[in-house]
Design a protein around this motif. Structure first.
Motif, PDB file in Angstrom:
ATOM      1  N   ARG A  33       0.843  -1.208   0.000  1.00 39.68           N
ATOM      2  CA  ARG A  33       0.000   0.000   0.000  1.00 39.68           C
ATOM      3  C   ARG A  33       0.878   1.258   0.000  1.00 39.68           C
ATOM      4  NH1 ARG A  33      -2.839   3.929   2.291  1.00 39.68           N
ATOM      5  NH2 ARG A  33      -5.115   3.892   2.203  1.00 39.68           N
ATOM      6  N   VAL A  40       1.344   7.239  -6.312  1.00 42.67           N
ATOM      7  CA  VAL A  40       0.336   8.311  -6.371  1.00 42.67           C
ATOM      8  C   VAL A  40       1.052   9.658  -6.308  1.00 42.67           C
ATOM      9  CG1 VAL A  40      -1.564   9.419  -5.121  1.00 42.67           C
ATOM     10  CG2 VAL A  40      -1.550   6.950  -5.385  1.00 42.67           C
ATOM     11  N   LYS A  44       0.936  12.886  -8.800  1.00 47.15           N
ATOM     12  CA  LYS A  44       0.576  14.244  -8.361  1.00 47.15           C
ATOM     13  C   LYS A  44       1.688  15.231  -8.696  1.00 47.15           C
ATOM     14  CE  LYS A  44      -2.355  12.772  -4.524  1.00 47.15           C
ATOM     15  NZ  LYS A  44      -2.385  12.547  -3.082  1.00 47.15           N
ATOM     16  N   TYR A  53      -0.794  16.941  -1.942  1.00 51.28           N
ATOM     17  CA  TYR A  53      -0.607  15.552  -1.522  1.00 51.28           C
ATOM     18  C   TYR A  53      -1.721  15.121  -0.574  1.00 51.28           C
ATOM     19  CZ  TYR A  53       3.751  16.005  -3.928  1.00 51.28           C
ATOM     20  OH  TYR A  53       4.678  16.200  -4.909  1.00 51.28           O
ATOM     21  N   TYR A  54      -2.045  15.988   0.383  1.00 55.66           N
ATOM     22  CA  TYR A  54      -3.104  15.659   1.342  1.00 55.66           C
ATOM     23  C   TYR A  54      -4.458  15.877   0.668  1.00 55.66           C
ATOM     24  CZ  TYR A  54      -6.286  16.330   5.280  1.00 55.66           C
ATOM     25  OH  TYR A  54      -7.349  16.266   6.132  1.00 55.66           O
ATOM     26  N   ARG A  55      -5.287  14.837   0.641  1.00 56.80           N
ATOM     27  CA  ARG A  55      -6.587  14.926  -0.018  1.00 56.80           C
ATOM     28  C   ARG A  55      -7.691  14.563   0.976  1.00 56.80           C
ATOM     29  NH1 ARG A  55      -5.872  14.935  -5.767  1.00 56.80           N
ATOM     30  NH2 ARG A  55      -3.845  15.966  -6.030  1.00 56.80           N
ATOM     31  N   ARG A  58     -10.597  12.177  -0.125  1.00 56.79           N
ATOM     32  CA  ARG A  58     -10.208  10.777  -0.307  1.00 56.79           C
ATOM     33  C   ARG A  58      -9.980  10.108   1.062  1.00 56.79           C
ATOM     34  NH1 ARG A  58     -10.583   5.893  -2.324  1.00 56.79           N
ATOM     35  NH2 ARG A  58      -8.623   4.760  -2.183  1.00 56.79           N
ATOM     36  N   GLU A  59      -9.363  10.826   1.970  1.00 59.77           N
ATOM     37  CA  GLU A  59      -9.131  10.263   3.304  1.00 59.77           C
ATOM     38  C   GLU A  59     -10.463   9.911   3.973  1.00 59.77           C
ATOM     39  OE1 GLU A  59      -6.155  11.802   5.823  1.00 59.77           O
ATOM     40  OE2 GLU A  59      -4.643  11.577   4.248  1.00 59.77           O
ATOM     41  N   VAL A  62     -11.771   6.745   2.438  1.00 62.25           N
ATOM     42  CA  VAL A  62     -11.032   5.553   2.899  1.00 62.25           C
ATOM     43  C   VAL A  62     -11.500   5.165   4.307  1.00 62.25           C
ATOM     44  CG1 VAL A  62      -8.738   4.693   3.578  1.00 62.25           C
ATOM     45  CG2 VAL A  62      -9.008   5.972   1.438  1.00 62.25           C
ATOM     46  N   MET A  87      -2.759   5.460   6.786  1.00 61.01           N
ATOM     47  CA  MET A  87      -2.821   6.506   5.769  1.00 61.01           C
ATOM     48  C   MET A  87      -1.899   7.675   6.124  1.00 61.01           C
ATOM     49  SD  MET A  87      -6.390   7.499   3.970  1.00 61.01           S
ATOM     50  CE  MET A  87      -7.177   7.769   5.505  1.00 61.01           C
ATOM     51  N   CYS A  90       1.458   6.694   5.096  1.00 63.01           N
ATOM     52  CA  CYS A  90       1.571   6.718   3.629  1.00 63.01           C
ATOM     53  C   CYS A  90       1.714   8.156   3.133  1.00 63.01           C
ATOM     54  CB  CYS A  90       0.344   6.072   2.981  1.00 63.01           C
ATOM     55  SG  CYS A  90       0.326   4.281   3.155  1.00 63.01           S
ATOM     56  N   LEU A  91       0.925   9.074   3.710  1.00 60.20           N
ATOM     57  CA  LEU A  91       1.016  10.480   3.299  1.00 60.20           C
ATOM     58  C   LEU A  91       2.400  11.047   3.625  1.00 60.20           C
ATOM     59  CD1 LEU A  91      -0.181  13.143   2.247  1.00 60.20           C
ATOM     60  CD2 LEU A  91      -1.150  13.533   4.514  1.00 60.20           C
ATOM     61  N   GLU A  94       4.677  10.376   0.948  1.00 59.98           N
ATOM     62  CA  GLU A  94       4.468  11.237  -0.224  1.00 59.98           C
ATOM     63  C   GLU A  94       5.088  12.606   0.047  1.00 59.98           C
ATOM     64  OE1 GLU A  94       0.585  11.533  -1.931  1.00 59.98           O
ATOM     65  OE2 GLU A  94      -0.049   9.618  -1.106  1.00 59.98           O
TER      66      GLU A  94
HETATM   67  O1  LIG Z   1      -5.278   8.874  -2.823  1.00 62.59           O
HETATM   68  C1  LIG Z   1      -4.383   9.705  -2.683  1.00 62.59           C
HETATM   69  O2  LIG Z   1      -4.427  10.814  -3.244  1.00 62.59           O
HETATM   70  C2  LIG Z   1      -3.240   9.407  -1.825  1.00 62.59           C
HETATM   71  O3  LIG Z   1      -2.333  10.220  -1.769  1.00 62.59           O
HETATM   72  C3  LIG Z   1      -3.217   8.186  -0.982  1.00 62.59           C
HETATM   73  C4  LIG Z   1      -3.668   8.428   0.428  1.00 62.59           C
HETATM   74  C5  LIG Z   1      -3.788   7.038   1.110  1.00 62.59           C
HETATM   75  O4  LIG Z   1      -2.835   6.651   1.785  1.00 62.59           O
HETATM   76  O5  LIG Z   1      -4.816   6.393   0.932  1.00 62.59           O
HETATM   77  C6  LIG Z   1      -2.659   9.253   1.145  1.00 62.59           C
HETATM   78  C7  LIG Z   1      -2.823  10.601   1.330  1.00 62.59           C
HETATM   79  C8  LIG Z   1      -3.985  11.354   0.885  1.00 62.59           C
HETATM   80  O6  LIG Z   1      -4.327  12.347   1.787  1.00 62.59           O
HETATM   81  C9  LIG Z   1      -5.114  10.462   0.589  1.00 62.59           C
HETATM   82  C10 LIG Z   1      -4.972   9.117   0.439  1.00 62.59           C
END
Ligand SMILES: O=C(O)C(=O)C[C@]1(C(=O)O)C=C[C@@H](O)C=C1
Length: 367
Positions: A33, A40, A44, A53-55, A58-59, A62, A87, A90-91, A94
């Motif tokens: 993941r 991703v 971006k 990067y922070y969305r 989407r968060e 999830v 998450m 993961c962020l 990024e």
């Molecule tokens: O989907 C994205 O845009 C991602 O960057 C992935 C992800 C994730 O880990 O699921 C990580 C950071 C974002 O804030 C949202 C989701």
């Protein structure tokens, strides 16, 4: 008897082996993941300089999916909290997200920041709500976390007033159950308490409990609960009202737990930033509306919302900073401002208002 112990030990060994195997599978999937999130990030980055990067939308999706998918035995909230942390990590791969919050360390606002962004965000305490706004505006941090309303004590005026002079928008909200405890240091003598420190809002949220248990003790309002906890360290005749984080940070002992007058006491915090957030499927919109001071002005503002069947969740009034006895309305509604009905209603409200600003559409707090 002996045989039972042997078979019990055997069973434990088998179960732990199973857990080890599951853990390596989970670790493999988390790494997979994380690699996906890094890809991703590449996608971006290709969009240009100010890639986001922070969305938030989407968060929220999830986390909602994690709850919907869950079949137990963990609770939905527990499952979502685990995904929150995955998450967050993961962020951070990024791009590490920088967050300022109303400090000092140990406040409920820090707890809200952690709840919303997880442990991998870089967070920084600031001394005042204005400073949080300023640091986000200056680009020193990506986002800010500030309190906006408490279910017992009402709105935090300072936060609303800051929006009058700011171009920042609201990118999210987070709600926190607020539990207050009475805490003392290791040198405090519980029978000699003559002073209780806390933030004015917290003293107000525990008013009845204090009247019943410490009617003659001086209540001293200080700048934050964490500051109250810090002061108590080393004072033999003082106690503080604060939350778990402050107790832990300053190594205080909880004398009485959950002393808030209302068991559902909670505070709502806003995430402020510069980004426009697309619809997540379950959103809220916050507006700031100035109306001309005329009979029926409030009715004119509310009427289009009624006609389009839009659910208002809050209307606050604040004195405007531009003239005496003129007012600004802060309105929260259910839905995203890109939705056709809301967009139409906003057009009509805008036509009769002297000013209308959409402070932001953002996902409804999930956790
Ligand atoms: O989907 C994205 O845009 C991602 O960057 C992935 C992800 C994730 O880990 O699921 C990580 C950071 C974002 O804030 C949202 C989701």
């Amino acid at each position: 008897m002996k045989e039972e112990t042997v078979s019990g030990d055997q069973r434990l060994l088998e179960l732990r082996n199973r857990i080890d195997n599951i853990d390596s599978e989970i670790a493999r999937l988390i790494s997979e993941r994380a690699s996906c999130a890094m890809e991703v990030a590449e996608v971006k980055k290709a969009t240009g300089e100010d890639a986001l990067y922070y969305r938030p939308e989407r968060e929220a999706q999830v986390l909602r999916q994690a709850m919907e998918r869950n079949t137990g035995p963990l609770t939905d909230e527990e499952m979502a909290r685990l995904f929150r942390e995955i998450m967050s990590a993961c962020l951070a791969l990024e791009e590490p997200v920088k967050v300022a919050y109303l400090g000092p360390e140990g406040t409920f606002t820090q707890q809200a920041a952690l709840k919303h962004f997880g442990n991998s965000a870089q967070s920084r305490p600031l001394a005042a709500i204005d400073e949080v706004f300023r640091e986000v505006e200056a680009g020193a941090v990506n986002y800010g976390v500030v309190p906006v309303e408490n279910s017992t004590e009402g709105v935090i005026n300072h936060t609303l007033d800051n929006f009058m002079n700011s171009n920042l928008s609201i990118c999210g909200e987070v709600e926190l159950r607020i539990h207050h405890h009475l805490m003392i240091s290791d040198v405090t003598r519980p029978e000699s308490i003559t002073r209780i420190y806390s933030h004015a809002q917290s003293l107000a949220q525990c008013r009845k409990w204090l009247d019943a248990h410490y009617p003659n003790v001086e209540r001293v309002a200080v700048s934050s609960n964490a500051d109250a906890a810090r002061r108590v360290k080393g004072e033999w005749n003082a106690a503080a009202i604060a939350g778990d984080m402050a107790a832990e940070l300053y190594g205080l002992k909880v004398l009485s737990e959950k002393i808030e007058d209302r068991p559902d006491n909670s505070t709502r915090f806003l995430i402020i930033g510069t980004q426009r957030v697309p619809a997540s499927g379950d959103d809220k919109t916050s507006l700031m509306v100035s109306m001309r001071n005329a009979p029926g002005a409030l009715h004119d503002m509310l009427e289009p919302f009624r006609r389009y069947g839009i659910d208002l969740t809050r209307v606050e009034t604040r004195p405007s900073q531009s003239g005496n006895w003129t007012y600004v309305f802060f309105v929260d509604l259910k839905g995203h401002c890109d939705t056709a009905d809301i967009a139409e209603a906003l057009k009509e409200v805008g036509a009769c208002a002297s000013d209308l600003k959409v402070l932001g559409s953002y996902p409804r707090g999930v956790l």
